[in-house]
Scaffold this active site. Structure first.
Site, short mmCIF file in Angstrom:
data_model
loop_
_atom_site.label_atom_id
_atom_site.label_comp_id
_atom_site.label_asym_id
_atom_site.label_seq_id
_atom_site.Cartn_x
_atom_site.Cartn_y
_atom_site.Cartn_z
N ASP A 173 1.69 13.37 12.00
CA ASP A 173 1.80 13.70 10.81
C ASP A 173 3.32 13.44 9.92
O ASP A 173 4.82 13.47 10.66
CB ASP A 173 1.88 14.87 10.69
CG ASP A 173 1.80 16.05 8.92
OD1 ASP A 173 0.71 15.92 8.74
OD2 ASP A 173 2.48 16.18 8.73
N ILE A 174 2.81 13.07 8.69
CA ILE A 174 4.57 12.33 8.17
C ILE A 174 4.70 13.55 7.06
O ILE A 174 4.79 14.37 7.24
CB ILE A 174 4.09 11.96 6.67
CG1 ILE A 174 3.29 10.04 7.66
CG2 ILE A 174 5.29 10.76 6.33
CD1 ILE A 174 2.71 8.92 6.15
N ASN A 181 5.75 12.63 -2.13
CA ASN A 181 4.92 12.51 -3.44
C ASN A 181 4.76 13.35 -4.69
O ASN A 181 4.63 12.60 -5.46
CB ASN A 181 3.50 13.24 -2.80
CG ASN A 181 2.10 12.23 -2.65
OD1 ASN A 181 1.99 11.04 -2.72
ND2 ASN A 181 1.25 12.62 -1.76
N HIS A 186 1.95 9.61 -6.76
CA HIS A 186 1.45 8.72 -5.83
C HIS A 186 0.92 7.57 -5.52
O HIS A 186 0.25 6.80 -4.16
CB HIS A 186 -0.24 9.43 -6.46
CG HIS A 186 -0.33 11.21 -5.79
ND1 HIS A 186 -1.13 11.27 -4.88
CD2 HIS A 186 -0.01 12.47 -6.65
CE1 HIS A 186 -0.90 12.89 -4.67
NE2 HIS A 186 -0.74 13.36 -6.09
N ASP A 190 0.80 6.37 -1.43
CA ASP A 190 0.15 5.37 -0.90
C ASP A 190 0.22 4.28 -0.17
O ASP A 190 -0.15 3.75 1.02
CB ASP A 190 -1.14 4.62 -1.97
CG ASP A 190 -1.97 6.22 -2.22
OD1 ASP A 190 -2.23 7.13 -2.03
OD2 ASP A 190 -3.33 6.32 -3.53
N GLU A 217 -2.37 12.82 4.79
CA GLU A 217 -0.37 12.03 5.74
C GLU A 217 -0.75 12.28 7.16
O GLU A 217 0.64 12.19 7.70
CB GLU A 217 0.45 12.54 4.96
CG GLU A 217 0.85 14.46 6.02
CD GLU A 217 0.66 15.60 4.69
OE1 GLU A 217 -0.67 14.97 4.30
OE2 GLU A 217 0.98 16.46 4.52
#
Ligand SMILES: [Mg+2]
Length: 303
Positions: A173-174, A181, A186, A190, A217
């Site tokens: 997971d980031i 974000n 966004h 992305d 994420e």
């Protein structure tokens, strides 16, 4: 699937029938043959065909039983089967189609009919494969999606039961992706997801290792036949690869660049429900990695 090189498995207990069908089709397709139901199941296991021509009447495991077994397995359910039968009665046709066969050809063979039916079903299979590829790819990052991950996990869980080899799973997971974000927008978020996906895929070097975008994420990986020590090594390589991207993140509380947390787990699989249980444990390990300060790898065995 290249139509000219589609693979067809022809199953018949009588050599004379095999010879006729091989002669009819070998110019256009890659052909494998099996002379019994048992041999057919082994052949499918070894090399998944695009289409099966399957004799109904055979000693031992007959055609209807082969069809029933292939239809009951998620990994082989999609392979189209054309029954070969001498019986041209309405009942046997209906029975075969109810079992999941896509078509019938009857003995004695009419060469033009055999070629045309085979070509039709190979065309349909090709279309089905294209849809399948679209349905299993994450459109943003281009890597496998959750659906592909779930299926691969199921498939590899089954082979792990047979082989007895350990199966390893990773969830990553980031870190602080929401503030990333929120602050950068966004489109930049992305772009970050795309780069992280590439880095994760680049950190595995075997084609059997699958890295997928699990959602948002979150990413996940299946590493078949991999020990816990091996999986921890891959996870550490992934963590370093993401850090090495050097994606600026001024709103992270753990570093000034984008980092990831990873949960790792390994199991010897003996039951079908075990891979999903292992995934839950790996998710819990990921949660601990977050709680312990992020930008780290935590194994299921670790507190
Ligand atoms: Mg026969």
């Amino acid at each position: 699937m290249d139509e000219a090189r589609a693979r067809i498995l022809i199953v018949d207990d009588q050599k004379v029938n095999l010879d006729i069908l091989v002669n009819l089709l070998e110019d256009s397709y890659e052909i494998a043959v099996a002379k019994s139901g048992e041999a057919a199941l082994r052949a499918v296991e070894a090399d998944m065909p695009d289409l099966i021509l399957l004799d109904v009447v055979m000693p031992g495991i007959d055609g209807t039983e082969v069809c029933r077994r292939l239809q009951s397995e998620p990994g082989t359910r999609h392979i189209p089967i054309i029954f070969i039968t001498a019986k041209s009665s309405v009942e046997s046709e209906a029975e075969g189609l109810e079992l999941g066969a896509v078509d019938y050809i009857t003995k004695p063979f009419n060469p033009a009919v055999v070629r045309a039916r085979v070509a039709n079903h190979i065309r349909l299979k090709r279309y089905q494969d294209q849809l399948e590829a679209l349905n299993t790819r994450d459109p943003l990052t281009g890597i496998a999606n959750r659906r592909r991950f779930d299926r691969y996990l199921e498939h590899e869980g089954r082979s792990a039961i047979r082989s007895g080899a350990p199966l390893s799973l990773l969830m990553m997971d980031i870190d602080y992706f929401k503030p990333y974000n929120d602050n950068y927008g966004h489109p930049v978020g992305d772009e970050c997801l795309k780069q992280v996906a590439r880095a994760l895929v680049g950190a595995v070097d075997r084609s059997i290792d699958l890295v997928a975008r699990y959602g948002g994420e979150e990413f996940a990986a299946v590493l078949p036949g991999t020990s816990e020590a091996g999986a921890l090594k891959v996870a550490e390589a992934m963590r370093k690869a993401v850090r090495a991207l050097g994606i600026k993140h001024q709103h992270s509380q753990v570093a000034d660049c984008v980092t990831i947390s990873i949960g790792v787990g390994t199991g010897v699989i003996t039951r079908h429900d075990q891979p999903m249980q292992l995934l839950e444990q790996v998710d819990a390990a990921l949660y601990r990695a977050k709680a312990q300060g992020r930008d780290r790898v935590v194994g299921c065995q670790q507190p």
